[in-house]
Design a protein around this motif. Structure first.
Motif, PDB file in Angstrom:
ATOM      1  N   PRO A  25       0.839  -1.418   0.286  1.00 54.47           N
ATOM      2  CA  PRO A  25       0.389  -0.026  -0.159  1.00 54.47           C
ATOM      3  C   PRO A  25       0.653   1.167  -0.168  1.00 54.47           C
ATOM      4  O   PRO A  25       0.410   2.053  -0.382  1.00 54.47           O
ATOM      5  N   GLN A  26       1.712   1.135   0.701  1.00 58.97           N
ATOM      6  CA  GLN A  26       2.366   2.755   0.563  1.00 58.97           C
ATOM      7  C   GLN A  26       4.030   2.660  -0.602  1.00 58.97           C
ATOM      8  O   GLN A  26       3.946   3.787  -1.044  1.00 58.97           O
ATOM      9  N   ILE A  27       4.055   1.627  -0.947  1.00 57.63           N
ATOM     10  CA  ILE A  27       4.686   1.607  -2.529  1.00 57.63           C
ATOM     11  C   ILE A  27       3.815   2.047  -3.835  1.00 57.63           C
ATOM     12  O   ILE A  27       4.531   2.909  -4.435  1.00 57.63           O
ATOM     13  N   VAL A  33       1.329   9.073  -6.884  1.00 53.23           N
ATOM     14  CA  VAL A  33       1.501   9.817  -6.642  1.00 53.23           C
ATOM     15  C   VAL A  33       2.119  10.830  -7.505  1.00 53.23           C
ATOM     16  O   VAL A  33       2.160  11.640  -7.866  1.00 53.23           O
ATOM     17  N   ALA A  34       3.388   9.697  -7.594  1.00 55.49           N
ATOM     18  CA  ALA A  34       4.684  10.484  -8.395  1.00 55.49           C
ATOM     19  C   ALA A  34       3.866  10.472  -9.952  1.00 55.49           C
ATOM     20  O   ALA A  34       4.613  11.151  -9.920  1.00 55.49           O
ATOM     21  N   ARG A  46       8.035  10.889 -12.819  1.00 49.77           N
ATOM     22  CA  ARG A  46       7.054   9.548 -13.497  1.00 49.77           C
ATOM     23  C   ARG A  46       8.528   8.062 -13.646  1.00 49.77           C
ATOM     24  O   ARG A  46       8.375   7.013 -14.091  1.00 49.77           O
ATOM     25  N   LEU A  47       9.501   8.526 -14.010  1.00 51.16           N
ATOM     26  CA  LEU A  47      10.947   7.568 -14.541  1.00 51.16           C
ATOM     27  C   LEU A  47      11.449   7.560 -13.238  1.00 51.16           C
ATOM     28  O   LEU A  47      11.609   5.261 -13.167  1.00 51.16           O
ATOM     29  N   SER A  78      -1.391   2.069 -12.173  1.00 50.22           N
ATOM     30  CA  SER A  78      -0.844   3.153 -12.350  1.00 50.22           C
ATOM     31  C   SER A  78       0.528   3.623 -13.255  1.00 50.22           C
ATOM     32  O   SER A  78       0.717   4.691 -12.970  1.00 50.22           O
ATOM     33  N   LEU A  79       0.513   2.572 -14.373  1.00 52.74           N
ATOM     34  CA  LEU A  79       1.255   2.403 -15.476  1.00 52.74           C
ATOM     35  C   LEU A  79       0.698   3.205 -16.598  1.00 52.74           C
ATOM     36  O   LEU A  79       0.978   3.773 -17.400  1.00 52.74           O
ATOM     37  N   PHE A  80      -0.381   3.374 -16.504  1.00 56.41           N
ATOM     38  CA  PHE A  80      -1.394   4.388 -17.121  1.00 56.41           C
ATOM     39  C   PHE A  80      -0.634   5.816 -17.590  1.00 56.41           C
ATOM     40  O   PHE A  80      -0.532   6.175 -18.744  1.00 56.41           O
ATOM     41  N   PRO A  81      -0.395   6.487 -16.625  1.00 52.18           N
ATOM     42  CA  PRO A  81       0.158   7.999 -17.222  1.00 52.18           C
ATOM     43  C   PRO A  81       1.467   8.080 -18.037  1.00 52.18           C
ATOM     44  O   PRO A  81       1.216   8.824 -18.407  1.00 52.18           O
ATOM     45  N   VAL A  82       1.850   7.165 -17.802  1.00 50.69           N
ATOM     46  CA  VAL A  82       3.244   7.242 -18.780  1.00 50.69           C
ATOM     47  C   VAL A  82       2.955   6.304 -20.026  1.00 50.69           C
ATOM     48  O   VAL A  82       3.669   6.283 -21.095  1.00 50.69           O
TER      49      VAL A  82
END
Length: 111
Positions: A25-27, A33-34, A46-47, A78-82
């Protein structure tokens, strides 16, 4: 935020792989957020987030593949934005390439 993500990346070296599932959950929160920052240096952030997630998931896949499976949707989302749009700058391209490589590892179940 960049400094915090760098610290997370380094701290991942010290997480015991058998104890890693408790930190999901923390990771994931830090990575999400990043990924959703839209200010200066967001591509660098993002990288770092993709690299941190890749490192964390890689360790989980070796010792706890069932945990990866149960969190697969969160990891992929979580990978969608990149992956959403192709970036022309070097950092954006590197983040997209590393995110695609992580997805390929998840599909093929390679550590």
């Amino acid at each position: 935020k960049i400094r915090a993500m760098r610290c997370l990346f380094v701290l991942l070296h010290f997480i015991d792989p058998h104890a890693a599932p408790q930190y999901i959950p923390q990771i994931m929160s830090a990575v999400n957020v990043a990924m959703n920052v839209s200010k200066d240096d967001f591509q660098r952030l993002r990288l770092l987030a993709v690299r941190s997630l890749s490192k964390f998931v890689g360790g989980l896949m070796i010792h706890n593949v069932m945990t990866v499976g149960s969190n697969l949707s969160s990891i992929v989302v979580s990978l969608f934005p990149v992956l959403h749009e192709y970036k022309t700058d070097v950092l954006g391209q590197a983040a997209t390439t590393e995110a695609a490589a992580l997805l390929e590892r998840l599909v093929s179940n390679e550590e």
